[in-house]
Scaffold this motif. Structure first.
Motif, PDB file in Angstrom:
ATOM      1  N   ALA A  11     -77.885 -15.811  54.897  1.00 35.25           N
ATOM      2  CA  ALA A  11     -77.190 -15.093  53.827  1.00 35.25           C
ATOM      3  C   ALA A  11     -75.815 -15.706  53.555  1.00 35.25           C
ATOM      4  O   ALA A  11     -75.409 -15.852  52.394  1.00 35.25           O
ATOM      5  CB  ALA A  11     -77.055 -13.617  54.180  1.00 35.25           C
ATOM      6  N   GLU A  12     -75.095 -16.057  54.606  1.00 35.40           N
ATOM      7  CA  GLU A  12     -73.782 -16.681  54.438  1.00 35.40           C
ATOM      8  C   GLU A  12     -73.905 -18.041  53.750  1.00 35.40           C
ATOM      9  O   GLU A  12     -73.124 -18.361  52.844  1.00 35.40           O
ATOM     10  CB  GLU A  12     -73.095 -16.874  55.789  1.00 35.40           C
ATOM     11  N   LEU A  13     -74.885 -18.804  54.172  1.00 37.50           N
ATOM     12  CA  LEU A  13     -75.079 -20.125  53.584  1.00 37.50           C
ATOM     13  C   LEU A  13     -75.474 -20.009  52.119  1.00 37.50           C
ATOM     14  O   LEU A  13     -74.972 -20.740  51.266  1.00 37.50           O
ATOM     15  CB  LEU A  13     -76.139 -20.891  54.379  1.00 37.50           C
ATOM     16  N   LEU A  18     -73.938 -20.518  46.370  1.00 40.38           N
ATOM     17  CA  LEU A  18     -73.739 -19.914  45.051  1.00 40.38           C
ATOM     18  C   LEU A  18     -72.289 -20.043  44.580  1.00 40.38           C
ATOM     19  O   LEU A  18     -72.033 -20.176  43.381  1.00 40.38           O
ATOM     20  CB  LEU A  18     -74.172 -18.444  45.074  1.00 40.38           C
ATOM     21  N   GLN A  19     -71.359 -20.018  45.495  1.00 38.32           N
ATOM     22  CA  GLN A  19     -69.945 -20.154  45.137  1.00 38.32           C
ATOM     23  C   GLN A  19     -69.524 -21.615  44.988  1.00 38.32           C
ATOM     24  O   GLN A  19     -68.510 -21.901  44.369  1.00 38.32           O
ATOM     25  CB  GLN A  19     -69.060 -19.477  46.182  1.00 38.32           C
ATOM     26  N   ARG A  21     -71.570 -24.535  43.919  1.00 37.74           N
ATOM     27  CA  ARG A  21     -72.814 -25.120  43.415  1.00 37.74           C
ATOM     28  C   ARG A  21     -72.802 -26.644  43.391  1.00 37.74           C
ATOM     29  O   ARG A  21     -73.852 -27.269  43.404  1.00 37.74           O
ATOM     30  CB  ARG A  21     -73.114 -24.580  42.028  1.00 37.74           C
ATOM     31  N   GLU A  22     -71.644 -27.252  43.380  1.00 43.84           N
ATOM     32  CA  GLU A  22     -71.564 -28.712  43.354  1.00 43.84           C
ATOM     33  C   GLU A  22     -71.697 -29.334  44.744  1.00 43.84           C
ATOM     34  O   GLU A  22     -71.833 -30.537  44.880  1.00 43.84           O
ATOM     35  CB  GLU A  22     -70.251 -29.174  42.713  1.00 43.84           C
ATOM     36  N   ASP A  23     -71.688 -28.527  45.787  1.00 39.47           N
ATOM     37  CA  ASP A  23     -71.755 -29.018  47.162  1.00 39.47           C
ATOM     38  C   ASP A  23     -73.213 -29.291  47.533  1.00 39.47           C
ATOM     39  O   ASP A  23     -73.949 -28.408  47.966  1.00 39.47           O
ATOM     40  CB  ASP A  23     -71.137 -28.008  48.122  1.00 39.47           C
ATOM     41  N   LYS A  24     -73.638 -30.534  47.367  1.00 39.27           N
ATOM     42  CA  LYS A  24     -75.036 -30.899  47.627  1.00 39.27           C
ATOM     43  C   LYS A  24     -75.384 -30.800  49.106  1.00 39.27           C
ATOM     44  O   LYS A  24     -76.503 -30.450  49.458  1.00 39.27           O
ATOM     45  CB  LYS A  24     -75.307 -32.301  47.109  1.00 39.27           C
ATOM     46  N   GLU A  25     -74.431 -31.095  49.967  1.00 39.02           N
ATOM     47  CA  GLU A  25     -74.690 -30.997  51.406  1.00 39.02           C
ATOM     48  C   GLU A  25     -75.054 -29.564  51.788  1.00 39.02           C
ATOM     49  O   GLU A  25     -75.999 -29.330  52.545  1.00 39.02           O
ATOM     50  CB  GLU A  25     -73.466 -31.460  52.190  1.00 39.02           C
ATOM     51  N   ALA A  26     -74.337 -28.598  51.232  1.00 38.07           N
ATOM     52  CA  ALA A  26     -74.622 -27.194  51.509  1.00 38.07           C
ATOM     53  C   ALA A  26     -75.986 -26.805  50.934  1.00 38.07           C
ATOM     54  O   ALA A  26     -76.766 -26.089  51.575  1.00 38.07           O
ATOM     55  CB  ALA A  26     -73.534 -26.309  50.921  1.00 38.07           C
ATOM     56  N   PHE A  27     -76.271 -27.280  49.732  1.00 36.97           N
ATOM     57  CA  PHE A  27     -77.559 -26.983  49.105  1.00 36.97           C
ATOM     58  C   PHE A  27     -78.711 -27.494  49.960  1.00 36.97           C
ATOM     59  O   PHE A  27     -79.675 -26.774  50.224  1.00 36.97           O
ATOM     60  CB  PHE A  27     -77.617 -27.610  47.709  1.00 36.97           C
ATOM     61  N   TYR A  28     -78.603 -28.742  50.417  1.00 33.29           N
ATOM     62  CA  TYR A  28     -79.670 -29.307  51.239  1.00 33.29           C
ATOM     63  C   TYR A  28     -79.770 -28.598  52.587  1.00 33.29           C
ATOM     64  O   TYR A  28     -80.873 -28.427  53.125  1.00 33.29           O
ATOM     65  CB  TYR A  28     -79.484 -30.813  51.418  1.00 33.29           C
ATOM     66  N   ALA A  29     -78.656 -28.160  53.122  1.00 32.45           N
ATOM     67  CA  ALA A  29     -78.689 -27.407  54.380  1.00 32.45           C
ATOM     68  C   ALA A  29     -79.447 -26.095  54.177  1.00 32.45           C
ATOM     69  O   ALA A  29     -80.252 -25.689  55.021  1.00 32.45           O
ATOM     70  CB  ALA A  29     -77.274 -27.136  54.877  1.00 32.45           C
ATOM     71  N   LEU A  30     -79.203 -25.436  53.045  1.00 29.80           N
ATOM     72  CA  LEU A  30     -79.912 -24.189  52.748  1.00 29.80           C
ATOM     73  C   LEU A  30     -81.399 -24.441  52.547  1.00 29.80           C
ATOM     74  O   LEU A  30     -82.238 -23.703  53.073  1.00 29.80           O
ATOM     75  CB  LEU A  30     -79.317 -23.516  51.508  1.00 29.80           C
ATOM     76  N   MET A  31     -81.755 -25.488  51.811  1.00 24.33           N
ATOM     77  CA  MET A  31     -83.170 -25.793  51.586  1.00 24.33           C
ATOM     78  C   MET A  31     -83.872 -26.125  52.903  1.00 24.33           C
ATOM     79  O   MET A  31     -84.992 -25.685  53.128  1.00 24.33           O
ATOM     80  CB  MET A  31     -83.327 -26.958  50.601  1.00 24.33           C
ATOM     81  N   ASP A  32     -83.202 -26.851  53.774  1.00 29.35           N
ATOM     82  CA  ASP A  32     -83.789 -27.147  55.092  1.00 29.35           C
ATOM     83  C   ASP A  32     -84.017 -25.871  55.882  1.00 29.35           C
ATOM     84  O   ASP A  32     -85.041 -25.698  56.535  1.00 29.35           O
ATOM     85  CB  ASP A  32     -82.888 -28.082  55.888  1.00 29.35           C
TER      86      ASP A  32
END
Length: 68
Positions: A11-13, A18-19, A21-32
């Motif tokens: 939930a935190e990730l 969402l806050q 959105r340009e952070d691809k590293e965070a996006f990929y961490a969430l998808m993983d």
């Protein structure tokens, strides 16, 4: 300084992504994380008319009981 995505719960990730959105590293961490927690149950293809009917009925029940 970037947060440590490994210590965040899902939930935190998600909120961070969402806050930021340009952070691809965070996006990929969430998808993983989502892929890791995905159900791994698989169903064989129905190979008889009876199995096909069982599958159709299961799909109907699933659709009827889903939340809108």
């Amino acid at each position: 300084m970037k947060p440590n995505f490994k210590t965040m719960d899902k939930a935190e990730l998600r909120a961070y992504v969402l806050q930021n959105r340009e952070d691809k590293e965070a996006f990929y961490a969430l998808m993983d994380r989502l892929e890791t927690n995905a159900p791994t149950k698989s169903y064989p293809c129905p190979n008889t008319p009876e199995n096909l009917e069982v599958m159709k009925q299961a799909i109907r029940e699933k659709l009827e009981n889903r939340e809108p």
